[in-house]
Scaffold this active site. Structure first.
Site, PDB file in Angstrom:
ATOM      1  N   VAL A 267       0.864  -1.177   0.000  1.00 34.78           N
ATOM      2  CA  VAL A 267       0.000   0.000   0.000  1.00 34.78           C
ATOM      3  C   VAL A 267       0.901   1.228   0.000  1.00 34.78           C
ATOM      4  O   VAL A 267       1.651   1.460   0.953  1.00 34.78           O
ATOM      5  CB  VAL A 267      -0.931   0.017   1.228  1.00 34.78           C
ATOM      6  N   CYS A 268       0.862   1.991  -1.077  1.00 36.44           N
ATOM      7  CA  CYS A 268       1.739   3.155  -1.217  1.00 36.44           C
ATOM      8  C   CYS A 268       1.066   4.401  -0.657  1.00 36.44           C
ATOM      9  O   CYS A 268       0.139   4.956  -1.262  1.00 36.44           O
ATOM     10  CB  CYS A 268       2.095   3.380  -2.687  1.00 36.44           C
ATOM     11  N   LEU A 269       1.522   4.826   0.508  1.00 42.89           N
ATOM     12  CA  LEU A 269       0.997   6.024   1.159  1.00 42.89           C
ATOM     13  C   LEU A 269       2.143   6.736   1.865  1.00 42.89           C
ATOM     14  O   LEU A 269       2.965   6.092   2.526  1.00 42.89           O
ATOM     15  CB  LEU A 269      -0.073   5.666   2.188  1.00 42.89           C
TER      16      LEU A 269
END
Length: 437
Positions: free
Chosen positions: A92-94
């Site tokens: 999850v790219c955050l």
């Protein structure tokens, strides 16, 4: 430090579980609070609408100084990338997680927590997820606009197929795509309790499926007119090998699968009556508990002049309740007589009741098939279930929340123009009058 970390995680989990947000759910095994499972219900009016997206969050001893490691589980076994920022492999790219570059104001701080992480992930599930791809702002061409529409279309299909249909089929033991029950999932769960997979959201997803069934079927009907069975998904420019969303449209199959799940869920609820009688014969604690709760509730409402109800056990079975609600004077329900069947599982309160209106009622919280959308304040107390059932249909000026709307036609009128609202009230009153005949 370690104890403070565990106390912080425990407090956050408790706060999310007590909150009224119908979009988020969290759970963990009692022996391992650092390994958390989370469920995000896809936001309305997006291609993720009412899908069930599951994630893991692993907290280290350094939490909350450092964020947890978060991974997506709903990925079709690593084959489906549901968002430019949610990879097929689960990443999850955050910026809040330190997995994506961002402004300093977007980086992790100990003031943030699991809920803020889940809300950030939820914000990625927008009506146009293509915009999450870096460089989207410069996408001005017709080609880019075509890609956006194609991306939304395949996400909507795979949300229904993977996050809804396949999840429920697995829960119910339905052989994928055939509608045949290959084993009794509940019996298998009980027989292998020690080795059973951790599935904390099983009952939540079953209940929500019944709530949102009309929405799923409406989406299938609309999208089937746009996409022929067998048409391949279009590949997006940012998708790469092993990190994409490949497949083809097949709404004909999806419709049949959703219908089968709906039927199986009703069969499951009706089977609780026979299971309940066995539980009564064995004099189990849950049978005694429900019998006692029933008697206390009947006595309580006997002394309550504000609400008039009749409550009985069907065939003296504490696992099947018949509620008759009489509409209050000076309300839209005035003069109505509503029969409501409540099915309880021997696994209550881990498995919550299924509530069905046997009396047709045109209402935004009652589906065309009679499924009531309600949310009790206490899962283990049937008194709060009865109160929530009554409140759900009596409330005349509810706050708008599309997650609680299970009758599309009624909802559209209720929150439409003043003239629409008049039509809604007329149709509601007509169904109330019919209920008394």
């Amino acid at each position: 430090m370690a104890n403070q970390s565990i106390l912080r995680i425990t407090r956050e989990l408790s706060e999310i579980q007590r909150a009224s947000d119908l979009s988020l759910a969290v759970a963990c095994r009692d022996i391992d609070v650092r390994h958390v499972r989370a469920l995000i219900v896809g936001p309305p009016d997006t291609p993720y609408e009412f899908g069930f997206f599951e994630f893991t969050a692993k907290f280290t001893r350094e939490y909350p100084t450092k964020p947890p490691a978060v991974n997506a589980i709903t990925t079709n076994s690593g084959r489906t990338r549901f968002n430019p920022n949610i990879y097929a492999g689960g990443k999850v790219c955050l910026s809040i997680l330190g997995t994506w570059r961002g402004e300093r104001s977007e980086e992790w701080s100990s003031a943030q927590g699991l809920e803020s992480i889940l809300l950030s992930i939820q914000s990625l599930m927008s009506s146009n997820p293509y915009e999450n791809e870096p460089g989207f702002e410069e996408s001005k061409t017709d080609y880019d606009k075509k890609n956006q529409a194609a991306y939304v279309a395949k996400i909507r299909h795979e949300t229904l197929r993977i996050s809804v249909a396949e999840r429920l089929e697995d829960y119910l033991g339905i052989s994928r795509g055939t509608g045949v029950t290959v084993y009794d999932a509940e019996e298998d769960f009980q027989a292998n309790a020690a080795d059973a997979p951790f599935e904390p959201f099983k009952d939540l997803c079953k209940r929500r499926f019944l709530w949102y069934y009309e929405s799923y079927m409406r989406s299938v009907e609309i999208e089937a007119k746009k996409h022929k069975d067998g048409a391949r998904f279009e590949k997006m420019p940012f998708e790469g090998t092993g990190n994409n969303m490949e497949g083809e449209f097949n709404y004909t199959s999806l419709k049949k699968r959703l219908e089968t799940i709906y039927e199986k869920l009703h069969e499951e609820a009706h089977s609780w009556a026979a299971e309940g009688l066995i539980s009564v014969q064995k004099e189990t604690s849950i049978a005694s508990n429900l019998q006692r709760q029933f008697e206390q509730i009947v006595e309580s409402y006997r002394r309550n002049d504000a609400v008039t109800i009749d409550l009985e056990l069907v065939d003296k079975n504490p696992f099947v309740w018949q509620l008759v609600l009489f509409g209050r004077m000076m309300t839209n329900l005035d003069g109505g007589v509503f029969r409501i069947k409540i099915y309880l599982s021997p696994k209550f309160p881990d498995v919550l009741p299924r509530v069905k209106f046997e009396t047709p009622l045109f209402h935004h919280r009652v589906s065309p098939d009679g499924i009531l959308c309600y949310n009790p304040s206490r899962k283990d107390d049937m008194r709060t279930h009865i109160a929530a059932i009554i409140e759900a249909i009596e409330e005349e000026s509810p706050a708008y929340d599309p997650r609680t709307l299970v009758n599309y036609e009624a909802s559209k009128l209720f929150w439409g123009t003043p003239e629409d609202k008049k039509i809604y009230n007329r149709r509601l009153r007509r169904s109330v009058q019919d209920s008394a005949e």
